[in-house]
Design a protein around this motif. Structure first.
Motif, short mmCIF file in Angstrom:
data_model
loop_
_atom_site.label_atom_id
_atom_site.label_comp_id
_atom_site.label_asym_id
_atom_site.label_seq_id
_atom_site.Cartn_x
_atom_site.Cartn_y
_atom_site.Cartn_z
N GLU A 156 -0.80 -5.45 -13.74
CA GLU A 156 -0.85 -4.93 -12.37
C GLU A 156 -0.04 -5.78 -11.40
O GLU A 156 0.25 -5.36 -10.29
CB GLU A 156 -2.29 -4.85 -11.89
N ALA A 188 -7.09 1.88 -0.72
CA ALA A 188 -7.69 0.74 -1.42
C ALA A 188 -8.17 -0.30 -0.40
O ALA A 188 -7.63 -0.40 0.71
CB ALA A 188 -6.68 0.12 -2.37
N ALA A 189 -9.18 -1.05 -0.77
CA ALA A 189 -9.78 -2.02 0.14
C ALA A 189 -8.79 -3.13 0.50
O ALA A 189 -8.11 -3.67 -0.38
CB ALA A 189 -11.02 -2.62 -0.50
N VAL A 226 0.86 -1.18 0.00
CA VAL A 226 0.00 0.00 0.00
C VAL A 226 0.90 1.24 0.00
O VAL A 226 1.73 1.41 0.90
CB VAL A 226 -0.93 0.02 1.24
N TYR A 282 -6.19 -9.72 -5.34
CA TYR A 282 -5.09 -8.95 -5.93
C TYR A 282 -4.07 -9.76 -6.73
O TYR A 282 -3.28 -9.20 -7.48
CB TYR A 282 -4.37 -8.17 -4.84
N ILE A 292 -0.86 -1.18 -4.56
CA ILE A 292 -2.19 -0.58 -4.59
C ILE A 292 -2.13 0.80 -3.93
O ILE A 292 -1.26 1.06 -3.10
CB ILE A 292 -3.25 -1.47 -3.89
N PRO A 293 -3.04 1.70 -4.30
CA PRO A 293 -2.99 3.06 -3.74
C PRO A 293 -3.45 3.11 -2.30
O PRO A 293 -4.13 2.20 -1.81
CB PRO A 293 -3.95 3.83 -4.66
N HIS A 294 -3.08 4.18 -1.61
CA HIS A 294 -3.54 4.40 -0.25
C HIS A 294 -5.06 4.48 -0.24
O HIS A 294 -5.67 5.12 -1.08
CB HIS A 294 -2.94 5.71 0.29
#
Length: 315
Positions: free
Chosen positions: A290, A259-260, A215, A278, A255-257
């Motif tokens: 990704e 994200a679930a 993250v 993921y 994954i971005p800050h």
């Protein structure tokens, strides 16, 4: 503005990391100092529900003037904590890595032949309520001890230490065992990482790949994007953190800050669900771009060390 009045607080390591990031974003010196004063009025700041990284312990000890976090250990099948460090001993006590304190009164604990820590006593459930006939299969051992599923140890002082989940934190890659928590702790100190989960993802070549789910930090500098490539992370871990080659990541998802983070029914982060969301087929697959996959034949530019033979494939 007044920030006081709270004397006890329980927060997961993830929540504590988020609070620290929020503190770092406060521009007003007066407001930041007010928040820190409020934190120091909390007599017992407790955490648990998942492994507590040493970096989180260190950060919060510094923020609270040298007083350590209270570390708790328990699980859904118990009516209370199995172990907890003593909140009254906050001024002087050093808590070693993985140490969750002393066993709760009237409870018994042991470590079985698989390294799994097991418990027995009045705080434990009797059985699961389920229509499935085999729901209780292998839950208790022949002596009535509940098999927690956690790898652990018990010190001569009777203190409980937890070393990870037996079914998700031991990764078998290239014939070697890798402790996921060790890699997580090393990556957690990376300046661009907000949170980190290291998974073992099934692979036909390696058996399992060491696969970090990273993250990003909320305020990360766009120039740091190159940090989130496998070649850069492997070099960072090998040179800065001195990890041997067989423990280095070979699969990566960033994954971005915000994200679930997939969680269990009890709210704990679930690595099993993370793998499906993921690293599974579909949007998280390698074909989508990704997920980055490491080619084990790649020659790396950091120098070989005597212990790298443990996992470095032959040239």
């Amino acid at each position: 503005m007044r920030y006081g009045g709270i004397t006890a607080m329980v927060a997961s390591p993830t929540t504590l990391s988020g609070l620290k990031e929020a503190l770092d974003l406060i521009e007003s010196r007066e407001e930041r100092e007010g928040c820190i004063r409020g934190l120091n009025e909390i007599r017992a700041l407790s955490t648990g529900s998942m492994a507590v990284p040493d970096s989180v312990k260190d950060v919060w000890r510094k923020l609270r003037g040298g007083r350590p976090l209270v570390i708790m250990y328990g699980f859904t099948e118990a009516a209370g904590m199995m172990a907890m460090t003593d909140w009254r001993d906050l001024e002087t006590r050093e808590i070693s890595s993985g140490n969750c304190g002393t066993l709760a009164p009237k409870m018994e604990a042991k470590v079985n032949e698989c390294g799994e820590i097991c418990f027995k006593g009045p705080l434990l459930m009797k059985r699961y309520v389920s229509a499935q006939g085999n729901v209780m299969s292998n839950v208790f051992d022949d002596s009535g001890f509940y098999k927690s599923g956690d790898l652990g140890s018990i010190s001569v002082k009777g203190e409980i230490s937890i070393h990870g989940r037996a079914n998700q934190d031991v990764i078998r890659s290239l014939g070697w065992k890798v402790n996921a928590l060790e890699v997580e702790d090393a990556l957690r100190e990376h300046p661009s990482i907000s949170n980190i989960f290291v998974l073992g993802v099934a692979d036909t070549e390696a058996g399992q790949r060491v696969a970090p789910l990273i993250v990003k930090k909320r305020d990360m500098d766009p120039k740091s994007q190159k940090d989130f490539r496998l070649v850069a992370l492997r070099k960072y871990l090998a040179i800065e953190k001195h990890l041997p080659a067989f423990k280095l990541p070979s699969l990566l998802r960033v994954i971005p800050h915000g994200a679930a983070i997939p969680a269990s029914d009890s709210g704990k982060p679930s690595k099993k669900k993370m793998e499906g969301v993921y690293f599974g087929s579909g949007s998280g697959s390698a074909e989508s771009g990704e997920v980055e996959v490491w080619d084990f034949r790649t020659k790396e530019d950091f120098p070989e060390r005597p212990w790298d033979w443990e996992g470095r494939p032959p040239a």
